[in-house]
Design a protein around this motif. Structure first.
Motif, PDB file in Angstrom:
ATOM      1  N   GLU A 166       0.665   3.698  13.146  1.00 33.37           N
ATOM      2  CA  GLU A 166      -0.319   3.944  12.099  1.00 33.37           C
ATOM      3  C   GLU A 166      -1.647   4.430  12.668  1.00 33.37           C
ATOM      4  O   GLU A 166      -2.294   5.296  12.081  1.00 33.37           O
ATOM      5  CB  GLU A 166      -0.537   2.671  11.274  1.00 33.37           C
ATOM      6  N   SER A 172       3.405  -0.346  12.595  1.00 36.36           N
ATOM      7  CA  SER A 172       4.072  -1.079  11.521  1.00 36.36           C
ATOM      8  C   SER A 172       5.573  -1.147  11.788  1.00 36.36           C
ATOM      9  O   SER A 172       6.155  -0.223  12.366  1.00 36.36           O
ATOM     10  CB  SER A 172       3.800  -0.439  10.157  1.00 36.36           C
ATOM     11  N   SER A 222       2.312  -5.076   9.920  1.00 33.38           N
ATOM     12  CA  SER A 222       1.525  -4.104  10.674  1.00 33.38           C
ATOM     13  C   SER A 222       0.780  -4.856  11.760  1.00 33.38           C
ATOM     14  O   SER A 222      -0.033  -5.737  11.463  1.00 33.38           O
ATOM     15  CB  SER A 222       0.548  -3.370   9.755  1.00 33.38           C
ATOM     16  N   ALA A 310      -5.901   1.753   9.586  1.00 34.07           N
ATOM     17  CA  ALA A 310      -4.445   1.724   9.410  1.00 34.07           C
ATOM     18  C   ALA A 310      -4.072   1.836   7.938  1.00 34.07           C
ATOM     19  O   ALA A 310      -4.693   1.201   7.084  1.00 34.07           O
ATOM     20  CB  ALA A 310      -3.873   0.429   9.997  1.00 34.07           C
ATOM     21  N   HIS A 311      -3.075   2.639   7.635  1.00 32.36           N
ATOM     22  CA  HIS A 311      -2.561   2.846   6.275  1.00 32.36           C
ATOM     23  C   HIS A 311      -3.616   3.464   5.347  1.00 32.36           C
ATOM     24  O   HIS A 311      -3.602   3.248   4.135  1.00 32.36           O
ATOM     25  CB  HIS A 311      -2.054   1.523   5.677  1.00 32.36           C
TER      26      HIS A 311
END
Length: 426
Positions: A166, A172, A222, A310-311
């Motif tokens: 990520e 993840s 994650s 992240a994400h």
């Protein structure tokens, strides 16, 4: 509730116990691990033992619980107990381990305080311990029953079916039961424990939020690789990043915890996070979006930069799909191009609905700052919930430091308020 004879004894000795609780905790853990070295190898976080954070958390929880018994004898510190019980259940803790802790803890108290531990003092603090332990044992047993397993039997083998990088420091993992069955239900905002068999033979355990909404059949975690120094800190995240690949099997617990107190409610929510603390918020927002609820949700996230978030695109997509969601982002670097703001999160800049419930996750200084801002804006403490992983130093510092200064009772009560709906790890 403490007995009438124990109340004055605990009240009189709490400052002295508070002042010595750090030394007591050091001795307690030293003796516990000398007696049962496998606990440090296979259960306790070696990093948090090495840096002293576990000791601070233990001190805070003891001071806070004792203070609550004195100052609010007719109330049960349910939020504090719920948080500890959830963490214990995710580790498979059973009632017999409370006997072991009691033996070593009270031996440490007697050794540190010496002649001050009269039979009356020992009896009063024994009562404090078993009131807390009994409440936790009952809660943990209920959690196991709700999960449909025997006490402590929370572990299952799961296969990594997908791995995705990520960010530079976050990977993840999508998990499925090794027998091919669906991973099972969970509540948005919950976490699981993961066991890692390390090269030295230790089986270290860490908790990770489930970072996708329930209902997909698989689970996702994650994992941020911790790089803040040499030594045992970050050893599990480093092992997962370096070794865990699709097709590998991991030992994973059932889901526990509860960041959102009522995920089926209809009142407005604030999901405020920083760094890797955004992962449980993804699960909550994904659940709200997938179920089509009309619940108003304000999503606020802060990070170092877009590249460190992240994400990030997934969060934006979820917010765009949810007509009742508003997303605000802050970055220390690289802000502005996507409408994000510069610097740290500014809750004061947000238009917050009345009667909201706030859920916080991120570094301790971040959560304390956001909580203070929310309190200034009139959000009641009981509506502010938080999640941390590892020892909860929020409660530990507030209660133990003040107790050591001779103000244990008042500080412990304040610390319990600070932990509103999410108490300390033990």
């Amino acid at each position: 509730m403490l007995s009438e004879q124990s109340v004055p004894v605990v009240r009189a000795t709490l400052p002295a116990v508070g002042a010595a609780i750090g030394e007591i905790a050091d001795l307690f853990y030293a003796e516990l691990f000398a007696d049962r070295p496998e606990l440090l190898r296979d259960l306790f976080n070696r990093g948090n033992q090495a840096n002293g954070r576990q000791r601070q958390a233990l001190a805070g929880s003891i001071a806070a619980f004792a203070g609550m018994l004195l100052e609010r004898p007719d109330e049960r510190p349910d939020t504090m107990l719920a948080r500890i019980a959830g963490k214990h259940a995710s580790l498979g803790i059973t009632s017999d381990q409370y006997e072991l802790v009691h033996r070593h803890l009270f031996a440490a108290i007697a050794q540190v305080l010496g002649d001050a531990v009269t039979p009356e003092v020992a009896e009063a603090w024994d009562e404090v311990y078993w009131l807390m332990a009994g409440a936790l044992i009952a809660r943990e047993s209920r959690l196991y029953q709700e999960a449909g397993v025997a006490d402590g039997e929370v572990w299952q083998r799961m296969e990594i079916v997908a791995r995705r990088r990520e960010t530079a420091d976050v990977v993840s993992y999508t998990l499925r039961r090794a027998d091919g069955c669906p991973a099972g239900p969970f509540r948005p905002g919950q976490y699981v424990s993961v066991q890692a068999q390390l090269p030295d033979g230790a089986r270290q355990i860490r908790q990770y939020s489930l970072s996708a909404a329930p209902g997909a059949g698989d689970w996702r975690i994650s994992v941020k690789r911790l790089r803040d120094g040499a030594g045992p800190e970050g050893e599990v995240s480093s092992w997962l990043h370096g070794h865990a690949r699709p097709g590998d099997l991991l030992t994973v617990s059932l889901p526990f915890g509860g960041l959102v107190p009522d995920e089926t409610g209809d009142g407005p929510l604030l999901l405020a996070s920083a760094g890797i603390g955004g992962t449980p918020m993804l699960s909550v927002l994904g659940h709200l979006t997938a179920t089509g609820t009309a619940r108003q949700v304000v999503v606020a996230h802060a990070d170092r930069s877009p590249a460190d978030h992240a994400h990030r695109e997934e969060l934006r997509a979820l917010a765009d799909r949810n007509p009742h969601a508003r997303l605000s982002l802050w970055y220390e670097r690289g802000h502005g191009a996507d409408g994000s703001a510069a610097g740290r999160m500014d809750i004061g800049s947000l238009d917050l609905p009345e009667d909201l419930t706030a859920c916080l996750c991120g570094p301790l200084p971040f959560m304390k700052a956001v909580r203070a801002d929310l309190l200034r804006r009139g959000v009641p403490a009981r509506r502010i919930h938080y999640e941390v992983f590892g020892p909860d130093l929020w409660l530990g510092r507030d209660a133990a430091d003040a107790a050591g200064a001779g103000r244990a009772v008042g500080a412990a009560g304040t610390a319990v308020d600070d932990a509103a709906a999410s108490p300390a790890d033990s």
